[in-house]
Design a protein around this motif. Sequence first.
Motif, PDB file in Angstrom:
ATOM      1  N   ASN A 131      20.265 -10.381  32.343  1.00  0.00           N
ATOM      2  CA  ASN A 131      20.466  -9.166  33.135  1.00  0.00           C
ATOM      3  C   ASN A 131      21.531  -9.437  34.199  1.00  0.00           C
ATOM      4  OD1 ASN A 131      18.395  -7.571  31.868  1.00  0.00           O
ATOM      5  ND2 ASN A 131      16.878  -8.773  33.001  1.00  0.00           N
ATOM      6  N   HIS A 132      22.790  -9.369  33.786  1.00  0.00           N
ATOM      7  CA  HIS A 132      23.888  -9.735  34.679  1.00  0.00           C
ATOM      8  C   HIS A 132      24.055  -8.726  35.823  1.00  0.00           C
ATOM      9  CE1 HIS A 132      25.387 -13.115  32.311  1.00  0.00           C
ATOM     10  NE2 HIS A 132      25.175 -12.390  31.225  1.00  0.00           N
ATOM     11  N   TYR A 133      23.890  -7.456  35.519  1.00  0.00           N
ATOM     12  CA  TYR A 133      23.965  -6.410  36.543  1.00  0.00           C
ATOM     13  C   TYR A 133      22.550  -6.082  37.005  1.00  0.00           C
ATOM     14  CZ  TYR A 133      28.757  -5.682  34.881  1.00  0.00           C
ATOM     15  OH  TYR A 133      30.076  -5.852  34.523  1.00  0.00           O
ATOM     16  N   PHE A 134      22.394  -5.840  38.306  1.00  0.00           N
ATOM     17  CA  PHE A 134      21.027  -5.637  38.775  1.00  0.00           C
ATOM     18  C   PHE A 134      20.433  -4.330  38.269  1.00  0.00           C
ATOM     19  CE2 PHE A 134      17.489  -5.537  41.882  1.00  0.00           C
ATOM     20  CZ  PHE A 134      16.974  -6.790  41.570  1.00  0.00           C
ATOM     21  N   SER A 135      21.260  -3.372  37.924  1.00  0.00           N
ATOM     22  CA  SER A 135      20.728  -2.156  37.301  1.00  0.00           C
ATOM     23  C   SER A 135      20.034  -2.478  35.986  1.00  0.00           C
ATOM     24  CB  SER A 135      21.852  -1.133  37.067  1.00  0.00           C
ATOM     25  OG  SER A 135      22.330  -0.618  38.297  1.00  0.00           O
ATOM     26  N   GLU A 136      20.562  -3.465  35.246  1.00  0.00           N
ATOM     27  CA  GLU A 136      19.894  -3.942  34.030  1.00  0.00           C
ATOM     28  C   GLU A 136      18.545  -4.567  34.384  1.00  0.00           C
ATOM     29  OE1 GLU A 136      22.362  -6.128  30.952  1.00  0.00           O
ATOM     30  OE2 GLU A 136      23.509  -6.502  32.770  1.00  0.00           O
ATOM     31  N   TRP A 137      18.565  -5.379  35.415  1.00  0.00           N
ATOM     32  CA  TRP A 137      17.356  -6.076  35.861  1.00  0.00           C
ATOM     33  C   TRP A 137      16.268  -5.064  36.203  1.00  0.00           C
ATOM     34  CZ3 TRP A 137      13.710  -6.993  39.526  1.00  0.00           C
ATOM     35  CH2 TRP A 137      13.145  -8.282  39.631  1.00  0.00           C
ATOM     36  N   THR A 169      26.813   7.172  40.883  1.00  0.00           N
ATOM     37  CA  THR A 169      26.999   7.234  39.438  1.00  0.00           C
ATOM     38  C   THR A 169      27.570   5.897  38.988  1.00  0.00           C
ATOM     39  OG1 THR A 169      27.391   9.619  39.489  1.00  0.00           O
ATOM     40  CG2 THR A 169      28.129   8.428  37.532  1.00  0.00           C
ATOM     41  N   LEU A 170      26.832   5.209  38.140  1.00  0.00           N
ATOM     42  CA  LEU A 170      27.229   3.860  37.745  1.00  0.00           C
ATOM     43  C   LEU A 170      28.524   3.866  36.942  1.00  0.00           C
ATOM     44  CD1 LEU A 170      23.792   2.303  36.695  1.00  0.00           C
ATOM     45  CD2 LEU A 170      24.905   2.289  38.936  1.00  0.00           C
ATOM     46  N   GLN A 200      28.856  -0.098  28.892  1.00  0.00           N
ATOM     47  CA  GLN A 200      29.030   1.299  28.486  1.00  0.00           C
ATOM     48  C   GLN A 200      27.696   2.032  28.446  1.00  0.00           C
ATOM     49  OE1 GLN A 200      31.121   0.958  24.759  1.00  0.00           O
ATOM     50  NE2 GLN A 200      33.006   0.221  25.735  1.00  0.00           N
ATOM     51  N   ARG A 201      26.643   1.328  28.066  1.00  0.00           N
ATOM     52  CA  ARG A 201      25.308   1.935  28.017  1.00  0.00           C
ATOM     53  C   ARG A 201      24.830   2.342  29.415  1.00  0.00           C
ATOM     54  NH1 ARG A 201      20.204   0.190  28.711  1.00  0.00           N
ATOM     55  NH2 ARG A 201      20.917  -1.935  29.189  1.00  0.00           N
ATOM     56  N   LEU A 202      25.196   1.539  30.408  1.00  0.00           N
ATOM     57  CA  LEU A 202      24.765   1.809  31.779  1.00  0.00           C
ATOM     58  C   LEU A 202      25.646   2.836  32.490  1.00  0.00           C
ATOM     59  CD1 LEU A 202      24.079  -1.887  32.845  1.00  0.00           C
ATOM     60  CD2 LEU A 202      22.341  -0.130  32.532  1.00  0.00           C
ATOM     61  N   CYS A 203      26.903   2.901  32.105  1.00  0.00           N
ATOM     62  CA  CYS A 203      27.843   3.787  32.795  1.00  0.00           C
ATOM     63  C   CYS A 203      27.413   5.253  32.692  1.00  0.00           C
ATOM     64  CB  CYS A 203      29.246   3.630  32.219  1.00  0.00           C
ATOM     65  SG  CYS A 203      30.113   2.165  32.801  1.00  0.00           S
ATOM     66  N   GLY A 204      27.599   5.968  33.787  1.00  0.00           N
ATOM     67  CA  GLY A 204      27.274   7.388  33.822  1.00  0.00           C
ATOM     68  C   GLY A 204      25.890   7.696  34.344  1.00  0.00           C
ATOM     69  N   ARG A 205      25.035   6.693  34.456  1.00  0.00           N
ATOM     70  CA  ARG A 205      23.697   6.916  35.010  1.00  0.00           C
ATOM     71  C   ARG A 205      23.804   7.169  36.517  1.00  0.00           C
ATOM     72  NH1 ARG A 205      19.640   2.496  32.180  1.00  0.00           N
ATOM     73  NH2 ARG A 205      20.268   2.905  30.014  1.00  0.00           N
ATOM     74  N   THR A 206      22.902   7.966  37.025  1.00  0.00           N
ATOM     75  CA  THR A 206      22.872   8.250  38.454  1.00  0.00           C
ATOM     76  C   THR A 206      21.636   7.605  39.068  1.00  0.00           C
ATOM     77  OG1 THR A 206      24.031  10.357  38.159  1.00  0.00           O
ATOM     78  CG2 THR A 206      22.801  10.068  40.206  1.00  0.00           C
ATOM     79  N   VAL A 207      21.849   6.872  40.163  1.00  0.00           N
ATOM     80  CA  VAL A 207      20.743   6.208  40.857  1.00  0.00           C
ATOM     81  C   VAL A 207      20.747   6.657  42.318  1.00  0.00           C
ATOM     82  CG1 VAL A 207      20.795   4.223  39.320  1.00  0.00           C
ATOM     83  CG2 VAL A 207      22.159   4.182  41.411  1.00  0.00           C
ATOM     84  N   ARG A 208      19.574   6.625  42.933  1.00  0.00           N
ATOM     85  CA  ARG A 208      19.451   7.095  44.316  1.00  0.00           C
ATOM     86  C   ARG A 208      19.288   5.900  45.269  1.00  0.00           C
ATOM     87  NH1 ARG A 208      19.536  12.354  44.029  1.00  0.00           N
ATOM     88  NH2 ARG A 208      19.615  12.365  46.307  1.00  0.00           N
ATOM     89  N   ALA A 238      34.832  -1.893  43.037  1.00  0.00           N
ATOM     90  CA  ALA A 238      35.123  -1.365  41.701  1.00  0.00           C
ATOM     91  C   ALA A 238      34.429  -2.178  40.613  1.00  0.00           C
ATOM     92  CB  ALA A 238      36.625  -1.347  41.461  1.00  0.00           C
ATOM     93  N   GLY A 239      33.746  -1.466  39.711  1.00  0.00           N
ATOM     94  CA  GLY A 239      33.132  -2.094  38.546  1.00  0.00           C
ATOM     95  C   GLY A 239      31.748  -2.647  38.757  1.00  0.00           C
ATOM     96  N   LEU A 240      31.242  -2.586  39.997  1.00  0.00           N
ATOM     97  CA  LEU A 240      29.926  -3.147  40.290  1.00  0.00           C
ATOM     98  C   LEU A 240      28.945  -2.066  40.737  1.00  0.00           C
ATOM     99  CD1 LEU A 240      30.781  -6.443  42.229  1.00  0.00           C
ATOM    100  CD2 LEU A 240      29.882  -6.244  39.909  1.00  0.00           C
TER     101      LEU A 240
END
Length: 297
Positions: A131-137, A169-170, A200-208, A238-240
């Motif tokens: 889980n390199h990105y914490f959104s994945e974690w 927006t990720l 790409q799977r994570l991009c576009g998701r919105t988190v609060r 950018a990118g994180l």
Amino acid sequence: MIQHTLSTIIAVVMMLFMTSASHALTYQKTDSLRVVELLKKGRQQPDTENLVMYYATQLKGLPYVGKTLEVNPKEELAVNLRELDCTTLVENVVALTLTTRQGSTSFADFCQNLTKLRYRNGQLDGYASRNHYFSEWIESNGKQGFTTEITGNENDSRGAYYPFVEAQTLDITYMSKHSDSYPMLKGDAQALQLIKANEQRLCGRTVRYIPRRLLGRSRQELTCVRDGDILAIVTKKAGLDVSHLGFAVWGRDGKLHLLNASQIHKKVVLEPMTLEEYMKKHPTQLGVRVIRVKNEK
């Protein structure tokens, strides 16, 4: 004699763990001994103890060292209780907490929990499965039932989702665009493609998240944040998605502070500045996402 027997038991248990997990393990003897010592002390804590806070406090003072997982040519489960970065501090504390809740003081059980936390859906399958990105974690450990993200109530009387009044927006591309910075991606086209696909799977998701401007509010106003919650600092780099991690601590001053593996202090420390003051010194930091280990006191 006792020390020799303990070492033999640990070696046998770890051999069984590696056989059952079908992957290699990187650790030093001092790491396994320290884990068992901590788990035994954790078992002695009262039922009312906040185990996340207990273990995070036990690790204060350990040196900050970056990239402690980048130690092998191929991905292995790396256990290092001698030096920590912000992510491995969080992972080790949560793994210790889960293992104690299971009633275990076993290094092998700790390693199994650490694997589940660190890798997508709990499965170690090469470098790209981490889980390199914490959104994945957050996603992976939410699915496994270990953690939950706090996002506020859409119908809060103080305003929708208060205090999580900002959204991100990720747009995650950092690893694929800077692949030369990651030794295990160099020359591994397959791993790079897997990283890109996951981005790409994570991009576009919105988190609060709670914006920086609200983090100086009192405990009574920020009741959604508890001692020991994981605070993931949202970045505009950018990118994180997230640039730093730590644990929430309500100080004697009635304000939020961050217990973290600090690159500034070169060790695990409870930041003396309030979280609001800390973030004002880092212009790229926008606010915090709040993640809670489930069933914590």
